[in-house]
Motif scaffolding. Structure first.
Motif, mmCIF file in Angstrom:
data_model
loop_
_atom_site.group_PDB
_atom_site.id
_atom_site.type_symbol
_atom_site.label_atom_id
_atom_site.label_comp_id
_atom_site.label_asym_id
_atom_site.label_seq_id
_atom_site.Cartn_x
_atom_site.Cartn_y
_atom_site.Cartn_z
ATOM 1 N N ILE A 534 -22.035 -10.003 -20.079
ATOM 2 C CA ILE A 534 -21.885 -8.547 -19.946
ATOM 3 C C ILE A 534 -20.479 -8.136 -20.368
ATOM 4 C CG2 ILE A 534 -21.863 -6.630 -18.288
ATOM 5 C CD1 ILE A 534 -24.541 -7.538 -17.944
ATOM 6 N N LYS A 535 -19.490 -8.888 -19.898
ATOM 7 C CA LYS A 535 -18.099 -8.552 -20.238
ATOM 8 C C LYS A 535 -17.861 -8.697 -21.738
ATOM 9 C CE LYS A 535 -15.768 -8.724 -15.943
ATOM 10 N NZ LYS A 535 -14.445 -8.394 -15.465
ATOM 11 N N ILE A 545 -25.498 1.460 -21.153
ATOM 12 C CA ILE A 545 -26.200 0.396 -20.444
ATOM 13 C C ILE A 545 -27.431 -0.066 -21.225
ATOM 14 C CG2 ILE A 545 -27.253 2.190 -18.963
ATOM 15 C CD1 ILE A 545 -26.790 -1.500 -17.993
ATOM 16 N N GLU A 546 -28.087 0.886 -21.896
ATOM 17 C CA GLU A 546 -29.290 0.509 -22.654
ATOM 18 C C GLU A 546 -28.941 -0.474 -23.776
ATOM 19 O OE1 GLU A 546 -32.236 1.085 -21.747
ATOM 20 O OE2 GLU A 546 -32.061 2.750 -20.343
ATOM 21 N N HIS A 547 -27.752 -0.287 -24.376
ATOM 22 C CA HIS A 547 -27.339 -1.200 -25.445
ATOM 23 C C HIS A 547 -26.928 -2.560 -24.884
ATOM 24 C CE1 HIS A 547 -26.387 2.547 -28.059
ATOM 25 N NE2 HIS A 547 -27.660 2.218 -28.098
ATOM 26 N N ARG A 550 -29.917 -4.647 -23.976
ATOM 27 C CA ARG A 550 -30.636 -5.277 -25.081
ATOM 28 C C ARG A 550 -29.809 -6.387 -25.731
ATOM 29 N NH1 ARG A 550 -32.637 -0.845 -23.819
ATOM 30 N NH2 ARG A 550 -34.818 -0.316 -24.146
ATOM 31 N N TYR A 551 -28.506 -6.157 -25.815
ATOM 32 C CA TYR A 551 -27.648 -7.133 -26.467
ATOM 33 C C TYR A 551 -27.581 -8.419 -25.665
ATOM 34 C CZ TYR A 551 -23.623 -8.824 -29.134
ATOM 35 O OH TYR A 551 -22.784 -9.554 -29.929
ATOM 36 N N THR A 552 -27.510 -8.265 -24.339
ATOM 37 C CA THR A 552 -27.386 -9.458 -23.490
ATOM 38 C C THR A 552 -28.747 -9.902 -22.959
ATOM 39 O OG1 THR A 552 -27.090 -8.123 -21.509
ATOM 40 C CG2 THR A 552 -25.100 -8.719 -22.708
ATOM 41 N N THR A 553 -29.782 -9.115 -23.210
ATOM 42 C CA THR A 553 -31.149 -9.298 -22.680
ATOM 43 C C THR A 553 -31.207 -9.239 -21.153
ATOM 44 O OG1 THR A 553 -31.217 -11.728 -22.555
ATOM 45 C CG2 THR A 553 -31.808 -10.735 -24.674
ATOM 46 N N THR A 554 -30.194 -8.631 -20.534
ATOM 47 C CA THR A 554 -30.228 -8.476 -19.075
ATOM 48 C C THR A 554 -31.335 -7.494 -18.673
ATOM 49 O OG1 THR A 554 -27.866 -8.824 -19.031
ATOM 50 C CG2 THR A 554 -28.839 -7.848 -17.059
ATOM 51 N N GLY A 555 -32.164 -7.910 -17.747
ATOM 52 C CA GLY A 555 -33.211 -7.006 -17.261
ATOM 53 C C GLY A 555 -34.381 -6.869 -18.209
ATOM 54 N N THR A 585 -28.166 4.798 -16.107
ATOM 55 C CA THR A 585 -28.899 3.830 -15.295
ATOM 56 C C THR A 585 -30.050 3.390 -16.184
ATOM 57 O OG1 THR A 585 -30.270 5.603 -14.440
ATOM 58 C CG2 THR A 585 -28.375 4.960 -13.126
ATOM 59 N N THR A 586 -30.572 2.229 -15.948
ATOM 60 C CA THR A 586 -31.659 1.827 -16.834
ATOM 61 C C THR A 586 -32.939 2.540 -16.421
ATOM 62 O OG1 THR A 586 -32.192 -0.038 -15.455
ATOM 63 C CG2 THR A 586 -30.665 -0.423 -17.256
ATOM 64 N N THR A 587 -33.802 2.702 -17.406
ATOM 65 C CA THR A 587 -35.075 3.359 -17.164
ATOM 66 C C THR A 587 -36.111 2.294 -16.845
ATOM 67 O OG1 THR A 587 -34.389 4.786 -18.938
ATOM 68 C CG2 THR A 587 -36.624 5.074 -18.128
ATOM 69 N N PHE A 588 -36.817 2.470 -15.750
ATOM 70 C CA PHE A 588 -37.879 1.517 -15.434
ATOM 71 C C PHE A 588 -39.166 2.005 -16.065
ATOM 72 C CE2 PHE A 588 -34.871 1.233 -11.893
ATOM 73 C CZ PHE A 588 -34.543 -0.110 -11.997
#
Ligand SMILES: [Zn+2]
Lengths: 1000, 91
Positions: A534-535, A545-547, A550-555, A585-588
């Protein structure tokens, strides 16, 4: 009983042993166990490998948030199912489960090598690495990615299970059967509202139902006892339906929700048989009460992912609900009070444990209770590392600095076989955000809670950020009373005693002496993304956060970040130095937990997958071995192979027979629209490009219909049946859309016209008899009909009777041959057809299908809308200027025919193509160029129709070519994979330019 | 999946309807009098509002009638439904 099953509970039936296989080994548990609780009772923690680094992972939670314990169920090719959460799967006799992501097995995993080379696999690794050289793609990168990608295996054979759909309507839907959900459902149902309560678990009661701590009492009983009575009461309320094992998958607008009910997943293989497996509920609710509770948060520190590390509250549930202890020597690491409940529960069952608390102290009742019991508490300490490969064996602690940013003092090493972690609670706001709701950040508890929303929806209890017993009951009752506009007093005198948390200390990324780059602080366990990733993403410039996600595939894994999102947001906010939530915030998105495809499609499988339309003559075609083609929903005979003929041979034979003697086509699928009204002629004038007023009764005319943009939309023959009565035919595929378009104009642009449209496509069957002998055949069927050219010329129609049944006979032709189309009420279609066949027998009447029809019309250069046109062709592009009336003031699309773009000379235009080698058949769709030497090669157009004509004994084709109109005689090239084909532009009409055959 | 109150049939599920785009675009009575630009304005130019929008809808799997809908595209809330030819409600 294994020595890990330390406690008897009412939810586990120890009289019923259930045997199951996990990774090929036999185990047993009891009725009531999940796969996870049964494995834990057997001492199995290691259950899989992580996705990227293949690190050993264990069961981490007890519910839908589980990131690690996902398995493959069943070894059968048809029943196997990937990504099933062991924490949700109830065991049954015959269950066979496998760990995923491990090769060759869970204990020795070759992919584990990724763990050792992990410094080489940073965030965005795939984007950065698999780029160059291009030649590496096919042979190196793709196989590598394919081999390591994906979770689990898909079934390779059709699913034999039965699935179901059900539509229901309720006044009130309550999502979640925990404390607040049960209170809400009871209040709603007792107010005479038709209510549905759903919960994804087997039993109602949420986390209150196994609560046994003296610090939490309602009406002087343990909160679990009190809730049991409430549950017992609601089961008696008539207008309340309770659905357990039912999980809401999606919450759409207007309170439309989808829920999946598991009906047989928990039954033994024998008992499942022939029963509906899962049912998709399609729920419309006037009001929705969301009571989905909260999910415990992990803590982010170095090596926080070893088998044996679980959420603290899950340890509590395994103990008090399933009777299973997750270890014999447990460390609980927390930043809040809830781990103390776990500690006390463990203590009471004689399980050794201690607490490491980030906070400087805790003055709450429950903390004091723990202290009084002598449970060792390390306040102001942080776990800095863990050890043990396949199972945790020790932890390392250090003291926290005053500001919480660093560690101080000496390392303390403690042995343990299990570590419970609790980073607080995250309200389950998925339902609220799925429905379009927004979130507010509540700084006190570091949680996002639902913003009030104006759509007949409310969130209550822990999912609304209310965590203590007293607040939950008070606020839930008040909110529900307002929401449902009622005045329920049932809970007015309910007495609640509970421990209230007073101290809070939240640190998203816990401090460590080791530089971050050398740590493994996991945030998303399933996708293996770490705090470092993330860092790094932030350092590389990602902000939204959306980027970052996707970049880190978190969540982004199957658990959709139920455990990881908050920490990702927190670390991003801390690093970027902004307030939580400001970077989004991320969208569920639905589904909340993965749905099986079976549930989504329900009964719409096999022959119920799509509507099939058959003509009344269909059975005859089947009996006569027709091969069928799908045209829209229609099944149309494609060709009729005889004695093992190939398609080519059959089509050649049929085409020749139709021109040499007689052919017959089932044309019933053509769209038919009955048009009546005093303005019918005027209406046709406006919708077709040619003029209609002067068409006399009993005559037929071909018409071309455009879109308002001037592009050809549909075509067909329309017959004037009476003064104010027409029968329009449309293309088979265009029927519904043409009717829709005509209705649109009638209702919205020309409401003053007295015209009525009725679709009669299914009302009439049509047999089309063509060929030089067709007149003789029609004469045999309708001997009283005068077929002379004077009485019954081309493009006219007659009413007549066949055995007293009314028929319409049209003399129209799509083949260029003398041709009659007989329309009869559908139920007599087959009998009409059989009469034609027997009357035509002496002339070798040959049934032909759509392929021959296409070939015959191509010989004549007749277009097929949708094959030779594609929504970019004007009548002029098709060399059909003759059909566009110059006199009419207006018709649909007229003005567009002289827009600057439509009058361009270099538009693509319809031409004929002849191959230099008459035996060479072009491929439809093939590109056409002038020469292949000048690069880049200029593409002039493409082949739209191509056939070998048996009647001309050569290959013919239609094509659209730039400026093609003026190219007659021009040599062009069609480059194919292995060769270039030379062609010459020709006229579009290949056969009988003088139309002599129409009157043969 | 929202609910639409068809003025002829009553409230029905969205999947019975098809959308016909922006409402109150009248087909010019004398297209031949128009310049290319004027005709293009009618033919191609459509608003795509985030917020309250006037739209045409057709009850295609029902009574087949066209009618107008005032819908907030940001949350799908339908403010009103009225028949073809009726005056649109003021915003
Ligand atoms: Zn309707």
């Amino acid at each position: 009983m294994s020595d890990l099953r330390v406690h008897k509970t009412k939810y586990i039936n120890e009289t019923k042993r259930v045997s199951f296989k996990y990774d090929g080994k036999n185990y047993f548990g009891y009725e009531g166990d999940t796969l996870a609780s049964a494995l834990l009772a057997n001492g199995v923690h290691l259950i899989g490998r992580s996705f990227k680094y293949h690190r050993p992972r264990g069961i981490m939670s007890c519910g839908s948030e589980e990131p690690n314990a996902i398995c493959q169920i069943s070894a059968k090719n048809d029943l196997t199912e990937p990504n099933v959460r062991a924490t949700e799967l109830e065991i049954y006799d015959g269950l066979e489960a496998f760990s995923q992501n491990c090769w060759p097995n869970v204990k020795f995993d070759i992919g584990g090598i990724n763990n050792l080379i992990s410094p080489l696999i940073p965030a965005g690794f795939y984007y950065k690495t698999f780029m160059w050289p291009k030649s590496f793609w096919k042979k190196v990168y793709e196989p590598l990615i394919r081999m390591s990608a994906g979770l689990g295996k898909s079934p390779t054979e059709p699913d034999p299970d039965i699935y179901d759909h059900k539509y229901v309507h309720y006044d009130v839907l309550v999502i979640g059967g925990g404390l607040s959900g049960i209170i809400s459902a009871k209040i709603a149902a007792k107010s005479n509202l038709k209510t549905l309560l759903v919960d994804d678990k087997k039993t109602l009661g949420g986390s209150t139902i196994y609560q046994s701590n003296d610090s939490f009492k309602i009406d002087d009983q343990h909160s679990s006892k009190w809730l049991e009575k409430e549950i017992n009461e609601i089961s008696k309320i008539e207008n309340l339906t309770v659905k357990t094992r039912t999980s809401i998958a999606a919450y759409h607008g207007y309170n439309y929700l989808l829920a999946r009910e598991n009906l047989t997943d928990h039954l033994s293989i024998k008992d499942k048989k022939d029963k509906i497996r899962q049912r998709l509920w399609k729920i419309r609710a006037k009001k929705v009460i969301v009571a989905t509770g909260a999910i415990e948060r992990p803590l982010v520190f170095n090596n926080n992912d070893r088998p044996g590390i679980l959420l603290s509250n899950s340890i509590n549930k395994y103990l008090d609900y399933y009777g299973v202890t997750c270890g014999k020597n447990i460390v609980l690491f927390t930043n809040n009070d809830s781990a103390y409940e776990t500690a006390i529960s463990l203590y009471k069952k004689g399980i050794k444990n201690l607490i490491v608390d980030l906070r400087k102290n805790s003055q709450s009742e429950i903390a004091k209770q723990a202290q009084n019991l002598g449970i060792k508490i390390y306040f102001n300490h942080v776990v800095t590392n863990t050890f043990g490969y396949r199972r945790i064996n020790s932890v390392e602690l250090m003291e926290l600095s005053d500001d919480g940013n660093t560690t101080i003092g000496n390392k303390i090493k403690l042995n343990c076989d299990c570590l419970g972690i609790s980073g607080g609670w995250t309200p389950t706001v998925h339902m609220h955000t799925q429905s379009g709701g927004k979130l507010d950040f509540k700084n006190d508890d570091q949680v996002f809670i639902p913003k009030e929303i104006d759509n007949d929806q409310i969130s209550v209890g822990a999912c609304n950020g209310d965590f203590d017993l007293e607040t939950i009951i008070d606020k839930t009752v008040n909110k529900i009373n307002i929401f449902l506009e009622i005045n329920n007093q049932d809970y007015k005198n309910t007495k609640v005693d509970c421990s209230i948390e007073k101290e809070k200390r939240n640190i998203w990324l816990l401090p460590n002496k080791i530089p971050l780059g050398k740590t493994k602080c996991f945030i998303d366990f399933q996708n293996d993304s770490t705090a470092k990733d993330i860092k790094l993403a932030l350092k590389e410039g990602f902000r939204s956060i959306e980027h970052v996600k996707r970049y880190t595939t978190t969540g982004m894994a199957t658990d959709q970040g139920k455990l990881s999102n908050m920490h990702a947001l927190g670390i991003i906010a801390d690093t970027a130095g902004v307030k939580m939530g400001t970077l989004g915030t991320t969208t569920f998105r639905p589904p909340f937990t993965p749905l099986t495809f079976g549930t989504i499609v329900g009964r719409n499988v096999g022959k119920f997958f799509e509507v099939v339309r058959k003509t009344s003559i269909h059975d005859w075609h089947v009996d006569n071995k027709a091969k069928f083609e799908n045209v829209g929903q229609w099944k149309r005979p494609w060709y009729y192979p005889k004695n093992g003929e190939t398609k080519h041979d059959a089509v050649q034979r049929e085409s020749k027979a139709a021109r040499d003697s007689a052919g017959i086509l089932d044309a019933s699928t053509l769209g038919k629209i009955d048009i009546q009204g005093t303005d019918a002629s005027e209406f046709l004038n406006r919708v077709y490009t040619n003029a209609w007023s002067k068409l006399s009764i009993g005559k037929c005319r071909y018409g071309l219909m455009l879109n308002e943009d001037g592009m050809v939309y549909d075509d067909g023959v329309t017959t004037r049946l009476a003064e104010n009565h027409y029968l329009m035919t449309t293309t088979t595929g265009g029927a519904a859309n043409v009717l829709g378009k005509l209705e649109d104009y009638l209702q919205t642009e020309w409401p003053e016209l007295d015209v009525y449209l009725t679709s009669v496509t299914d009302h009439y069957s049509t047999a089309s008899v063509c060929g030089p002998n067709s007149k003789k055949i029609i004469n045999k069927i309708f001997p009283e009909l005068d077929l002379s050219d004077e009485n019954f010329p081309h493009m006219s129609f007659k009413n007549t009777k066949l055995d007293n049944i009314n028929c319409r006979v049209m003399r129209i032709s799509f083949t260029g041959e003398l041709s009659y189309e007989i329309n009869i009420e559908s139920k007599y279609g087959k009998s009409l057809w059989e009469k034609c066949i027997s009357a035509g027998q002496e002339f070798n009447i040959t049934p032909y299908g759509t392929e021959t029809m296409h070939l015959l019309r191509a010989e004549k250069g007749f277009i097929i809308v949708g094959q030779d046109t594609d929504g970019t062709m004007t009548p002029s592009d098709l060399q059909m200027d003759w059909i566009v009336s110059k006199k009419k003031y207006d018709f649909i699309g007229k003005r567009s025919l002289y827009r600057s773009d439509t009058i361009r000379e270099d538009r693509k235009q319809l031409v004929g193509l002849l191959t230099d080698d008459p035996k060479e058949i072009l491929e439809e769709g093939a590109q056409i160029v002038l020469d292949t030497n000048t690069k880049p090669i200029d593409m002039l157009g493409h082949v739209t129709s191509s056939y070998f004509s048996p009647n001309l004994n050569k290959s013919i084709a239609l094509a659209v070519v730039r400026s093609g109109k003026n190219m007659k005689g021009q040599k062009l090239t069609i480059p194919m994979e292995n060769k270039n084909i030379n062609v010459t532009v020709s006229d579009t009409i290949f056969l009988d330019k003088e139309n002599k055959r129409l009157n043969a | 999946m929202f609910l639409i109150n068809c003025p002829f049939c009553g409230e029905r599920d969205q999947n019975e309807f098809s959308s016909g785009g922006e409402a109150h675009i009248v087909r010019p009575k004398q297209p031949t009098e128009l310049s290319d630009d004027q005709w293009a304005e009618f033919l191609f130019m459509r608003k795509n509002i985030k917020g309250v929008q006037f739209e045409r809808w057709n009850h295609s799997h029902g009574c087949r009638k066209w009618f107008n809908v005032v819908r907030d595209t940001s949350n799908d809330k339908i403010h009103s439904v009225y028949k073809m030819g009726e005056k649109p409600p003021v915003k």
